[in-house]
Design an enzyme around this catalytic site. Structure first.
Site, short mmCIF file in Angstrom:
data_model
loop_
_atom_site.label_atom_id
_atom_site.label_comp_id
_atom_site.label_asym_id
_atom_site.label_seq_id
_atom_site.Cartn_x
_atom_site.Cartn_y
_atom_site.Cartn_z
N SER A 114 31.06 41.23 39.13
CA SER A 114 31.58 41.90 40.31
C SER A 114 30.52 42.79 40.94
CB SER A 114 32.86 42.68 39.94
OG SER A 114 33.55 43.09 41.08
N ASP B 51 40.70 34.85 43.34
CA ASP B 51 39.91 36.07 43.48
C ASP B 51 39.54 36.26 44.94
OD1 ASP B 51 38.08 38.16 43.35
OD2 ASP B 51 36.73 37.17 41.94
N HIS C 132 39.94 37.54 39.05
CA HIS C 132 38.81 38.46 38.97
C HIS C 132 38.91 39.27 37.67
CE1 HIS C 132 35.66 40.84 41.02
NE2 HIS C 132 36.13 41.85 40.30
#
Length: 370
Positions: free
Chosen positions: A215, A310, A340
């Site tokens: 991320s 996501d 995610h």
């Protein structure tokens, strides 16, 4: 600082029993409930999770759907309405529910990376039985540049170290809003430079150093690879990017499709970016939006993992396409049934561990001795 003083303490391992002793009783009870839910027969897990969720031609994995159901029942969210401090504390508690007991045997050692403002803390993970100079992954944790820590990603680092057969240097870069863009970028590049300069002391081969993260950490790894390559001199040998944030200037289709209900929400993303890149920051700056860099040629090979459910999916895949068009060797792996954050859910079910193991295999291959 003396050249030999950055390594602190002795190599050690943390047993699951020792780790449990530091976890509050209530959290251990909650963790037992979560484990119990995942131990139910599949028909009961399906009943608890609800009817299968299908969107954009994908079906959400039962492991992921059950996690989302348990999250809704608990009332906990990735971002707390009570602010940054509470969000950080909640994540620290939540990791005990989903990451599992510490993966062993993996040795750990504290590392102090000298930077202009003092020392940048990091942890060096060494899997048992690793002899001679090894590959190294310089790892940047996720959390929207605002939450997350070495602790929140401890088992992720252990898993990658053990499965890939490499050392992992997990970096405690500065967080927003106390330290806004580009503070985290400066720390990430400093960590890579340190790893290369001190490769011998860390027990690694300087020609086999990768950068990676999930991320926001994937964003930092991608930016570090670009900056190191463009300046000349030492550059990473490989990039390991889990569902990276790559473009802060626009919303793509996946952000609309999965705006709510799949762990990371569109509102969360606004909250994170607002803290890290407040008003006045140029969000088209490639140090924030690596997808928008003019030239992506010459970058190291990369494994990019995206999750089907996501909001960040499409910008990660857009980055993969641009890299490929620039002649970079790219392995793009969409995990179509996951959400995610899946590299943090290694202690529950099987699907999250399976997906993370694929990435560890790519890292092992990329950093294997030539």
């Amino acid at each position: 600082m003396r050249g030999d003083s950055f390594l602190r303490g002795e190599s050690s391992t943390t047993t699951a029993q020792e780790g449990a002793m530091t976890i509050p009783f209530q959290v251990r009870v909650q963790a037992a409930v979560v484990r119990g839910a995942y131990a139910l027969p599949r028909p009961l897990r399906r009943l608890l999770a609800g009817a299968p969720v299908r969107r954009d031609g994908q079906e959400l994995a039962l492991d992921a759907q059950l996690l989302l159901r348990l999250q809704r029942l608990s009332g906990e969210q990735l971002v707390s309405p009570r602010g940054v401090a509470h969000s950080r504390a909640a994540l620290d508690v939540g990791r005990h529910l989903v990451s599992g007991p510490p993966i062993e045997p993996v040795g750990t050692r504290d590392v102090a990376i000298p930077v202009a403002y003092g020392d940048l803390p990091a942890t060096l993970y060494t899997p048992a039985g690793l002899d001679g100079p090894s590959g190294l992954l310089v790892f940047f944790h996720g959390g929207g540049w605002v939450v997350g820590s070495r602790a929140s990603h401890d088992n992720t680092a252990r898993f990658l170290a053990q499965r890939a057969g490499v050392r992992v240097l997990s970096v405690e870069y500065r967080l927003a809003p106390e330290h806004v863009f580009p503070s985290a970028v400066d720390d990430a590049l400093a960590a890579f430079d340190f790893a290369h300069a001190k490769a011998g002391d860390l027990g690694v081969d300087p020609a086999r150093i990768a950068v990676g993260g999930d991320s926001a950490g994937g964003n930092l790894a991608a930016v570090t690879a670009q900056l190191a390559t463009r300046r000349g001199g030492p550059a990473p040998a490989f990039q390991l990017l889990f569902y990276p944030a790559t473009d802060a200037t626009r919303h793509r289709r996946s952000r609309q499709l999965f705006a709510d209900g799949f762990f990371l929400t569109s509102a969360h993303m606004d909250w994170f970016s607002g803290h890290y890149a407040p008003e006045g920051v140029d969000r088209a700056d490639p140090r924030l939006s690596p997808l928008l860099a003019d030239d992506l040629s010459g970058l190291p090979p990369v494994y990019i993992a995206t999750a089907g459910f996501d909001p960040l999916r499409d910008e990660g895949e857009a980055y993969a396409r641009r890299l490929s068009e620039a002649g970079v060797t790219v392995a793009l792996s969409r995990q179509p049934d996951l959400v995610h954050g899946y590299v943090n859910f290694l202690g529950i079910g099987h699907r999250f561990r399976e997906a993370t193991a694929e990435a560890a295999g790519a890292l092992r291959l990329a950093l294997s001795p030539r």
